[in-house]
Design an enzyme around this catalytic site. Sequence first.
Site, mmCIF file in Angstrom:
data_model
loop_
_atom_site.group_PDB
_atom_site.id
_atom_site.type_symbol
_atom_site.label_atom_id
_atom_site.label_comp_id
_atom_site.label_asym_id
_atom_site.label_seq_id
_atom_site.Cartn_x
_atom_site.Cartn_y
_atom_site.Cartn_z
ATOM 1 N N SER A 72 44.286 37.154 41.848
ATOM 2 C CA SER A 72 45.368 37.885 41.185
ATOM 3 C C SER A 72 46.130 38.705 42.211
ATOM 4 C CB SER A 72 44.805 38.820 40.115
ATOM 5 O OG SER A 72 45.805 39.697 39.616
ATOM 6 N N TYR A 119 39.462 45.702 37.293
ATOM 7 C CA TYR A 119 39.946 44.316 37.403
ATOM 8 C C TYR A 119 40.465 44.047 38.816
ATOM 9 C CZ TYR A 119 42.625 40.096 36.161
ATOM 10 O OH TYR A 119 43.130 38.821 36.087
#
Length: 327
Positions: free
Chosen positions: A222, A235
């Site tokens: 990501s 995250y």
Amino acid sequence: MTENRSVEDAVRTQRAIQDQVDAADANSGSQEAKAQAPKAMQAGAREYPVPPFPQAHQNKPGSEHTLDPTPLYDAPFYRGSGKLEGKTAIVTGGDSGIGRSVAVLFAREGADVAIFYLAEHKDAEDTKAMVEKEGRRCIIISGDVRDNTQCEAAVATTVEAFGGLDILVNNAAFQYHAFNFEDLTYAHFDETLKTNLYGYFNMCKAAVPHLGKGSAIVNTGSTTGIDGSGELVDYSMTKGGIHAFTRALSSNLMDRGIRVNCVAPGPVWTPLNPSDRPSGQVRQFGKQAPMNRPAQPEEIAPAFVFLASPQTASFITGEILPVIGGY
């Protein structure tokens, strides 16, 4: 060569340029006006949805078939050319979002696909039907990547069904915001790390004994693992860890001819984000990207095909490929 001009000439030249650009700005609208009403960039084979979206907050783990607008995953203008002919793959989180599009394009390139998903049974059945529509075999397996025994069972089921395993796509993830760091509980932190890091480790431990020369592991990272996100501290931490895991594991497996790479997307319209964000943010999701819209899964999936195929990426391992919409 020395240019012979006076200071006055220089000032006149610069002001003439200024006047010319200012006039062009006036004709096309000021930059301030453009900043207030930016247009989403459309550079694909078809037009993609732009915010604001009708979709509101969705319950975890999120369902693709209820999203509005429906994510675009089938890439109707993408033509397969046998890049994965005869290969077998297992895709975690393959029931929806990026994982679904990856499964469909893998099948279009000639691979049989196993979908390992949590609990979104209708989404998984829909993905299976799409893979079979491409003329390839598909099995669906419900389970939790946090549990190493379930990962081992999923890989064993895949190998038994297809006769082997060539590609592992680690894609399943848990994401939920915490705007204040104090609100990030230990249980929340544990869920994110166990799903996103343990899950990838568990799947690799189960899959690697079945992989051989020419096989590939493709992880989903990501942009948050590169730049961080203040409201996604846990995250971001896991995605940065996945990037490091990719590079370390690629080095470890290089002598065995197994390539390990990672795709690091920016904002993508999948069930992950509507089940994470408050309704107001869901409706404006992706507007922060330079293209002023989120990617659709079919815009990300070809990167996985590229990295999975020995025809296109035989000299690529340990790489993080950002697909982030122009940052």
